[in-house]
Design a protein around this motif. Structure first.
Motif, PDB file in Angstrom:
ATOM      1  N   ARG A   1      -5.116 -14.953  24.248  1.00 39.50           N
ATOM      2  CA  ARG A   1      -4.395 -16.143  24.723  1.00 39.50           C
ATOM      3  C   ARG A   1      -5.048 -16.763  25.936  1.00 39.50           C
ATOM      4  O   ARG A   1      -5.099 -17.988  26.057  1.00 39.50           O
ATOM      5  CB  ARG A   1      -2.947 -15.783  25.051  1.00 39.50           C
ATOM      6  CG  ARG A   1      -2.032 -16.145  23.915  1.00 39.50           C
ATOM      7  CD  ARG A   1      -0.593 -16.150  24.343  1.00 39.50           C
ATOM      8  NE  ARG A   1      -0.110 -17.432  24.859  1.00 39.50           N
ATOM      9  CZ  ARG A   1       1.155 -17.655  25.154  1.00 39.50           C
ATOM     10  NH1 ARG A   1       2.031 -16.687  24.998  1.00 39.50           N
ATOM     11  NH2 ARG A   1       1.530 -18.822  25.617  1.00 39.50           N
TER      12      ARG A   1
ATOM     13  N   SER B   1      -6.506 -20.578  26.079  1.00 37.46           N
ATOM     14  CA  SER B   1      -6.015 -21.506  27.100  1.00 37.46           C
ATOM     15  C   SER B   1      -7.130 -22.029  27.988  1.00 37.46           C
ATOM     16  O   SER B   1      -7.040 -23.132  28.518  1.00 37.46           O
ATOM     17  CB  SER B   1      -4.962 -20.825  27.977  1.00 37.46           C
ATOM     18  OG  SER B   1      -3.900 -20.365  27.179  1.00 37.46           O
TER      19      SER B   1
ATOM     20  N   TRP C   1      -1.509 -15.642  33.697  1.00 37.05           N
ATOM     21  CA  TRP C   1      -1.982 -17.020  33.899  1.00 37.05           C
ATOM     22  C   TRP C   1      -1.904 -17.400  35.380  1.00 37.05           C
ATOM     23  O   TRP C   1      -2.846 -17.973  35.944  1.00 37.05           O
ATOM     24  CB  TRP C   1      -1.147 -17.965  33.041  1.00 37.05           C
ATOM     25  CG  TRP C   1      -1.590 -19.390  33.055  1.00 37.05           C
ATOM     26  CD1 TRP C   1      -0.907 -20.454  33.555  1.00 37.05           C
ATOM     27  CD2 TRP C   1      -2.811 -19.915  32.522  1.00 37.05           C
ATOM     28  NE1 TRP C   1      -1.625 -21.612  33.377  1.00 37.05           N
ATOM     29  CE2 TRP C   1      -2.798 -21.307  32.740  1.00 37.05           C
ATOM     30  CE3 TRP C   1      -3.913 -19.338  31.880  1.00 37.05           C
ATOM     31  CZ2 TRP C   1      -3.843 -22.143  32.359  1.00 37.05           C
ATOM     32  CZ3 TRP C   1      -4.971 -20.161  31.494  1.00 37.05           C
ATOM     33  CH2 TRP C   1      -4.919 -21.540  31.730  1.00 37.05           C
TER      34      TRP C   1
END
Ligand code: CDP
Ligand code: CDP
Length: 210
Positions: free
Chosen positions: A23, A27, A202
């Motif tokens: 992921r 991203s 993140w």
């Protein structure tokens, strides 16, 4: 620009490294490499040959002979493949054989790599290193659910015991043992689902990359 950036994601078995690394790569527009596949495919070749995965010469030859097709084999998961991967991964010549390939991959594309020694050995200069953990019980639960999703009804106690045995072997080997790099960011995902783990990672990555 993120071009050429390498992000290291390490941690014990079934901590959610791959899910998170994939992921992050999506991203950030980076490539993704699951380095466990290299050890799994090497171990699988030895099982096919009826050889002992702990045989250094045979294992090195298998690592050097790996092809992209080997990494796409459908039989790289499961208890036997797990054990064989960890056995070949303890052999220094196997790790040496796979090192340049991993470095070239990261340098060429910029990438998120997940494994055990990405932040310590493969890319010690990576600007972002995550060490992803979760309790043994939670990781065993995740692996058990994965097995069930593939139609395998495993014994939960055995899944836990095998996971602990493999972590112990990976953490105690002399060459490139599993451990957080000194500058790694620790992410305990015991109470986080994949979505929450990504959100936490993140935030850490954005902070490090500025
Ligand atoms: O790569 P690694 O073996 O560390 O774990 P994974 O294959 O990414 O994840 C193992 C399982 O845990 C998958 O089924 C994930 O969906 C699930 N999971 C996760 O990845 N992250 C969480 N925070 C919770 C569950
Ligand atoms: O998905 P899971 O965390 O269970 O395993 P994996 O990441 O696919 O790795 C399988 C095995 O390969 C590990 O138990 C390690 O012995 C070895 N490995 C390693 O030594 N170094 C890496 N960078 C990646 C995997």
């Amino acid at each position: 620009s993120l071009a050429g950036v390498v992000i290291a994601v390490d941690g014990p078995a079934a901590a959610g490294k791959g899910t998170l690394a994939r992921r992050l790569a999506e991203s950030l527009g980076l490539s993704y490499l699951d380095t466990g596949l290299l050890y799994r495919a090497t171990g699988r070749r030895l099982l096919d040959e009826g050889a002992d995965p702990a045989d250094p010469a045979r294992a090195e030859a298998a690592a050097r002979a790996l092809t992209p097709e080997d990494l796409r084999r459908p039989d790289l998961r499961g208890p036997a493949a797990d054990r064989a991967a960890s056995a070949v991964a303890a052999i220094p010549a196997v790790r040496a054989a796979l090192l340049d390939w991993q470095r070239d991959f990261g340098r060429t594309h910029g990438a998120v790599l997940d494994g055990r020694d990405i932040g310590t050995v493969v890319f010690p200069e990576a600007p972002v290193k995550l060490f992803v953990t979760a309790s043994d019980e939670e990781r065993a639960r995740r692996r058990w659910l994965e097995l069930r999703g593939r139609g395998v009804e495993a014994d939960p106690a055995q899944v836990l015991a095998e996971l602990r045995a493999r972590d112990a072997q990976d953490a105690s080997r002399a060459t490139a043992p599993m451990k957080p790099a000194g500058d790694a960011l620790l992410l305990d995902t015991t109470a986080l689902d994949a979505e929450a783990a990504f959100a936490a990672a993140w935030a850490l990555v954005r902070e490090r990359l500025g």
